[in-house]
Enzyme design. Structure first.
Site, PDB file in Angstrom:
ATOM      1  N   ASP A  32       0.828  -1.207   0.000  1.00  0.00           N
ATOM      2  CA  ASP A  32       0.000   0.000   0.000  1.00  0.00           C
ATOM      3  C   ASP A  32       0.860   1.254   0.000  1.00  0.00           C
ATOM      4  O   ASP A  32       0.538   2.242  -0.653  1.00  0.00           O
ATOM      5  CB  ASP A  32      -0.911   0.018   1.242  1.00  0.00           C
ATOM      6  CG  ASP A  32      -1.981  -1.061   1.148  1.00  0.00           C
ATOM      7  OD1 ASP A  32      -1.941  -1.841   0.174  1.00  0.00           O
ATOM      8  OD2 ASP A  32      -2.836  -1.120   2.048  1.00  0.00           O
ATOM      9  N   GLU A  34       3.897   1.639  -1.171  1.00  0.00           N
ATOM     10  CA  GLU A  34       4.492   1.856  -2.492  1.00  0.00           C
ATOM     11  C   GLU A  34       3.460   2.435  -3.459  1.00  0.00           C
ATOM     12  O   GLU A  34       3.754   3.332  -4.245  1.00  0.00           O
ATOM     13  CB  GLU A  34       5.043   0.529  -3.041  1.00  0.00           C
ATOM     14  CG  GLU A  34       6.320   0.085  -2.351  1.00  0.00           C
ATOM     15  CD  GLU A  34       6.708  -1.345  -2.720  1.00  0.00           C
ATOM     16  OE1 GLU A  34       7.839  -1.540  -3.172  1.00  0.00           O
ATOM     17  OE2 GLU A  34       5.867  -2.252  -2.560  1.00  0.00           O
ATOM     18  N   ASP A  36       0.868   4.242  -2.621  1.00  0.00           N
ATOM     19  CA  ASP A  36       0.640   5.638  -2.243  1.00  0.00           C
ATOM     20  C   ASP A  36       1.729   6.544  -2.783  1.00  0.00           C
ATOM     21  O   ASP A  36       1.473   7.667  -3.205  1.00  0.00           O
ATOM     22  CB  ASP A  36       0.591   5.783  -0.714  1.00  0.00           C
ATOM     23  CG  ASP A  36      -0.727   5.265  -0.166  1.00  0.00           C
ATOM     24  OD1 ASP A  36      -1.646   5.053  -0.985  1.00  0.00           O
ATOM     25  OD2 ASP A  36      -0.822   5.068   1.050  1.00  0.00           O
ATOM     26  N   SER A  81     -36.219  -5.722 -16.840  1.00  0.00           N
ATOM     27  CA  SER A  81     -36.128  -6.538 -15.628  1.00  0.00           C
ATOM     28  C   SER A  81     -36.328  -7.995 -16.014  1.00  0.00           C
ATOM     29  O   SER A  81     -36.440  -8.319 -17.198  1.00  0.00           O
ATOM     30  CB  SER A  81     -37.122  -6.075 -14.573  1.00  0.00           C
ATOM     31  OG  SER A  81     -38.378  -5.914 -15.158  1.00  0.00           O
ATOM     32  N   LEU A  82     -36.373  -8.860 -15.042  1.00  0.00           N
ATOM     33  CA  LEU A  82     -36.442 -10.294 -15.314  1.00  0.00           C
ATOM     34  C   LEU A  82     -37.725 -10.876 -14.751  1.00  0.00           C
ATOM     35  O   LEU A  82     -38.200 -10.449 -13.694  1.00  0.00           O
ATOM     36  CB  LEU A  82     -35.267 -11.012 -14.647  1.00  0.00           C
ATOM     37  CG  LEU A  82     -33.870 -10.699 -15.169  1.00  0.00           C
ATOM     38  CD1 LEU A  82     -32.825 -11.233 -14.213  1.00  0.00           C
ATOM     39  CD2 LEU A  82     -33.687 -11.298 -16.552  1.00  0.00           C
ATOM     40  N   LYS A 312     -35.720 -17.344  -7.953  1.00  0.00           N
ATOM     41  CA  LYS A 312     -35.620 -16.731  -6.619  1.00  0.00           C
ATOM     42  C   LYS A 312     -35.490 -17.796  -5.529  1.00  0.00           C
ATOM     43  O   LYS A 312     -36.160 -18.817  -5.576  1.00  0.00           O
ATOM     44  CB  LYS A 312     -36.882 -15.904  -6.343  1.00  0.00           C
ATOM     45  CG  LYS A 312     -37.076 -14.777  -7.341  1.00  0.00           C
ATOM     46  CD  LYS A 312     -36.225 -13.601  -6.964  1.00  0.00           C
ATOM     47  CE  LYS A 312     -37.144 -12.441  -6.679  1.00  0.00           C
ATOM     48  NZ  LYS A 312     -36.465 -11.257  -6.267  1.00  0.00           N
ATOM     49  N   CYS A 424     -29.203  -4.504  35.354  1.00  0.00           N
ATOM     50  CA  CYS A 424     -28.888  -4.960  36.698  1.00  0.00           C
ATOM     51  C   CYS A 424     -27.717  -4.130  37.191  1.00  0.00           C
ATOM     52  O   CYS A 424     -26.659  -4.132  36.568  1.00  0.00           O
ATOM     53  CB  CYS A 424     -28.506  -6.445  36.671  1.00  0.00           C
ATOM     54  SG  CYS A 424     -27.688  -6.962  38.203  1.00  0.00           S
TER      55      CYS A 424
HETATM   56  S1  IVH Z   1     -29.228  -9.511 -16.314  1.00  0.00           S
HETATM   57  C1  IVH Z   1     -32.428  -8.723 -19.297  1.00  0.00           C
HETATM   58  N1  IVH Z   1     -27.799 -10.643 -14.442  1.00  0.00           N
HETATM   59  O1  IVH Z   1     -31.752  -8.067 -11.413  1.00  0.00           O
HETATM   60  C2  IVH Z   1     -31.418  -9.071 -18.289  1.00  0.00           C
HETATM   61  N2  IVH Z   1     -29.394  -9.005 -13.794  1.00  0.00           N
HETATM   62  O2  IVH Z   1     -34.769  -8.081 -12.312  1.00  0.00           O
HETATM   63  C3  IVH Z   1     -31.162  -7.951 -17.384  1.00  0.00           C
HETATM   64  N3  IVH Z   1     -29.446  -8.519 -11.383  1.00  0.00           N
HETATM   65  O3  IVH Z   1     -32.237  -4.914 -12.676  1.00  0.00           O
HETATM   66  C4  IVH Z   1     -30.341  -8.155 -16.223  1.00  0.00           C
HETATM   67  N4  IVH Z   1     -27.877  -9.951 -10.827  1.00  0.00           N
HETATM   68  O4  IVH Z   1     -30.119  -5.197 -11.439  1.00  0.00           O
HETATM   69  C5  IVH Z   1     -28.766  -9.739 -14.710  1.00  0.00           C
HETATM   70  N5  IVH Z   1     -26.444 -11.712 -12.890  1.00  0.00           N
HETATM   71  C6  IVH Z   1     -27.399 -10.820 -13.177  1.00  0.00           C
HETATM   72  C7  IVH Z   1     -28.029 -10.036 -12.162  1.00  0.00           C
HETATM   73  C8  IVH Z   1     -29.026  -9.139 -12.519  1.00  0.00           C
HETATM   74  C9  IVH Z   1     -28.733  -9.033 -10.393  1.00  0.00           C
HETATM   75  C10 IVH Z   1     -30.501  -7.497 -11.213  1.00  0.00           C
HETATM   76  C11 IVH Z   1     -30.408  -6.356 -12.178  1.00  0.00           C
HETATM   77  C12 IVH Z   1     -31.769  -6.209 -12.783  1.00  0.00           C
HETATM   78  C13 IVH Z   1     -32.607  -7.127 -11.990  1.00  0.00           C
HETATM   79  C14 IVH Z   1     -33.576  -7.817 -12.922  1.00  0.00           C
END
Ligand code: IVH
Length: 668
Positions: A32, A34, A36, A81-82, A312, A424
């Site tokens: 660290d 070095e 710095d 999103s997924l 999930k 106590c």
């Molecule tokens: S892929 C279309 N990979 O989960 C694919 N997402 O509900 C888009 N997330 O908003 C995302 N780990 O923030 C992907 N290994 C991963 C992930 C991931 C977490 C989050 C991400 C996204 C949400 C999707």
């Protein structure tokens, strides 16, 4: 390119490499100090020749100026999103859809941990990090470029070759469980609001208008998806992930290439069990189709792709029954109610107990013995009761009240502090003594090997131990009379106790068990006071001058050292020969001098300046007071400068400060 520019580029490249080895590979080549040194040389040159800084200099990592508000950035490709699969069957249905779509019995997939942090997008132009944003509503996000730059794992310039002129990647910013706990501990000490979980801590740190605050937070990132990218560059997602690594991006090592349903399910199960041992929070796995052409063909629904799914994990909650409630008495005498539960498995571990905190909490949730309760295991903390299932309550239960006498020694208890906690106050309460001695003997304190819980119990119960110093009077013969002791083990323990006499001041201060003084503050106090005698003279005003100590902690230290019993306990230790001096190296002209910094320094960060002061034996404080020796004023100094002038305190500008330091170093 002239010589200066060449040196600057060279330093930048070296620092970039070391940074990558340290933060991404976790395999540093230099110390660290070095690092710095190199860093300071770069800052120094860049200050003289700002025209060569460039957009990707490692010096930009310390954080830019405060923003008024975040701008917005539109995502060239929406951040989707997924869809969720809530169990294994739903994951199998996902795979079945692939089979139907392709006509093949098996689909090649990539499994990744689903990180529980904040999704972000990073934009690189010709290999240089130029902008980054949050996911926002999926179409536009907030421009958090300055904050992202402070994350050491994000490459500011890509390594290797063959990156497209425009490259967008996506990933998750996270904070590890360990850093989350540490961050909250610090916030608790300084009286700030605690973050509910690592995810909130990461989000709160990233959405700071002052990038210098973000720079201090231990944020990390994993990249897992492309944004806009040249078409046809990669055939598979796996190939893309491998290329990311070659460009210096951090990619999750848990990512796995999977063939078909069986491997997919096995991965899901494996990650669910490994979840606990990962250093960061995940809430599931993400399964993605590997073949990018197939991804393209499958396309999307409105907001989610058909080619990926989030599997999930089961929430870590379970319903069980409270069999009884124990009341524990801690080292400081505080009573803590703990529920004994009918054992229940949650996320791979058997839970038998849950903390109920205090009487107020019990009343707020109306928790009774015999109740069915919903409990949750979050992160690494002890399980807690979320709520009572009142529908299942039997008619014979009655509200629970903590006892008004100590369950261990029978003394009357008192309400303390905010009126919530019961304590106590009996000094000789065996529970307090036992826990006090356990703390005294612990690793970061006197580090007495072999003084386990059961042995402490015996020693206290047989009356051999009534105070810390009794430990040093124990003889072999005393131990031999106890259960579990033979010649050998008795001798070993006596020797371990004797060895502990030579612990350093910070260990001894920690061992005293001053409320609110953990390992870190014990070190700070040891450096500041230098001896137990000096600690016994502590005053609130002087203590609050120390950078990491606020009003609450200062008062609790003073209260502790002015208590007659504690004073005689400390004196007894000293009489026993346990009276170390702090391990300060040599005399320094700065010894005992207090510095306060204000405004912006050009040549180094404020933290680096404070570190230098400390190295030379001085102190850095946050507030100007009569005890301040020097105020170092950078540019745009504020009210501290006015106050220092009023108090007639010596004010140094940056140049004067630097020459003072250099002079002292030269003399050393
Ligand atoms: S892929 C279309 N990979 O989960 C694919 N997402 O509900 C888009 N997330 O908003 C995302 N780990 O923030 C992907 N290994 C991963 C992930 C991931 C977490 C989050 C991400 C996204 C949400 C999707």
């Amino acid at each position: 390119m002239n010589a200066v520019e060449k040196t600057i580029r060279e330093l930048q490249a070296m620092l970039r490499e070391h940074n990558y080895r340290y933060y991404v590979l976790d395999d540093p080549l230099i110390s660290d100090t070095e690092y710095d040194k190199l860093f300071r040389r770069l800052l120094d040159l860049e200050r003289q020749y700002p025209e060569y800084i460039g957009p990707d200099s490692p010096s930009l990592r310390v954080g830019a100026d405060v923003l008024q508000n975040f701008g917005t950035l539109e995502h060239r490709i929406p951040m989707l999103s997924l869809a969720n699969a809530l169990n294994e069957d739903e994951l199998k249905e996902f795979h079945a859809r692939m089979v139907k779509f392709t006509g093949e019995p098996q689909t090649e997939l990539v499994g990744e941990p689903k990180l529980d942090g904040l999704g972000v997008e990073l934009i690189y132009k010709n290999g240089v990090f130029t902008a980054g944003s949050t996911r926002g509503d999926g179409y536009t996000g907030e421009d958090i470029t300055a904050n992202l730059r402070t994350i050491r794992q994000i490459p500011l310039r890509l390594q290797g070759e063959g990156f497209p002129p425009l490259l967008e990647v996506r990933g998750e910013v996270i904070i590890s469980k360990e850093h989350f706990i540490r961050l909250n501990r610090e916030r608790e000490k300084s009286g700030e609001k605690l973050f509910a979980n690592p995810r909130n801590a990461a989000a709160g740190s990233l959405r700071q208008l002052d990038p210098k605050i973000t720079a201090k937070r231990p944020l990390e990132i994993f990249i897992y998806a492309p944004g806009k990218m040249e078409e046809g560059r990669f055939k598979t997602h796996w190939e893309f992930l491998q290329q990311l690594k070659r460009w210096d991006f951090p990619v999750n090592p848990e990512n796995t290439l999977l063939r078909g349903e069986t491997e997919m399910i096995a991965y899901f199960q494996r990650m669910e069990t490994e979840r606990e041992s990962l250093p960061y929070d995940i809430d599931g796995v993400v399964i993605k189709v590997n073949d990018l052409a197939l991804q393209e063909k499958m396309g999307m629904r409105t907001r989610t792709p058909r080619w990926a799914i989030a599997g999930k994990f089961k929430p870590r909650q379970e319903v069980t029954q409270i069999e009884s409630i124990d009341v524990q008495v801690g080292r400081t005498g505080i009573l803590t109610p703990v529920a004994n539960l009918s054992p229940v498995r949650i996320g791979g571990v058997t839970v038998r107990r849950a903390t109920l905190h205090n009487q107020d909490e019990i009343e707020r949730k109306d928790i009774r013995v015999g109740d069915w309760v919903l409990i949750e295991r979050a992160g690494d903390v002890i399980p807690k009761v979320i709520k009572v299932i009142t529908e299942r309550r039997s008619s014979v239960t009655k509200p629970y009240r903590l006892p008004d006498h100590c369950p261990v020694c029978g003394a009357k208890v008192q309400r303390i502090d905010d009126g919530v906690a019961l304590k106590c106050i009996h000094r000789e309460c065996p529970a307090q003594l036992k826990n006090g001695i356990r703390h005294f003997a612990s690793k970061a304190a006197m580090d007495i090997e072999g003084l386990g819980e059961k042995i402490v119990d015996q020693l206290v119960e047989t009356g051999l131990l009534r105070a810390f110093t009794d430990l040093y009077r124990l003889r072999r013969e005393d131990l031999l009379e106890l259960e579990r002791f033979g010649e050998r083990s008795a001798e070993n323990l006596i020797e371990a106790i004797a060895l502990s006499r030579s612990r350093s001041l910070k260990n001894v201060i920690y061992a005293l068990g001053i409320p609110n003084v953990g390992e870190y503050l014990a070190r700070v106090l040891a450096e500041y006071f230098g001896s137990l005698d000096a600690l016994l003279q502590a005053e609130v005003a002087a203590l609050t001058d120390i950078e990491d100590i606020g009003e609450i902690v200062a008062e609790s230290i003073v209260k502790f050292v002015s208590d007659p019993d504690n004073r005689s306990m400390i004196k007894a230790l000293q009489a026993e020969g346990i009276d170390p001096r702090s391990e300060r190296k040599g005399e320094s002209p700065l010894k005992g001098k207090t510095f306060v910094f204000t405004g912006t320094l050009e040549s180094m960060t404020r933290d680096a300046a404070k570190e230098q002061i400390r190295e030379l034996g001085g102190r850095a404080s946050g507030t100007v007071s009569a005890r301040t020796d020097y105020l170092v004023a950078g540019s745009e100094a504020g009210s501290k400068l006015d106050k220092a002038e009023k108090l007639k305190i010596a004010v140094l500008d940056e140049a004067a400060f630097l020459s003072l330091i250099e002079e002292i170093r030269a003399k050393k």
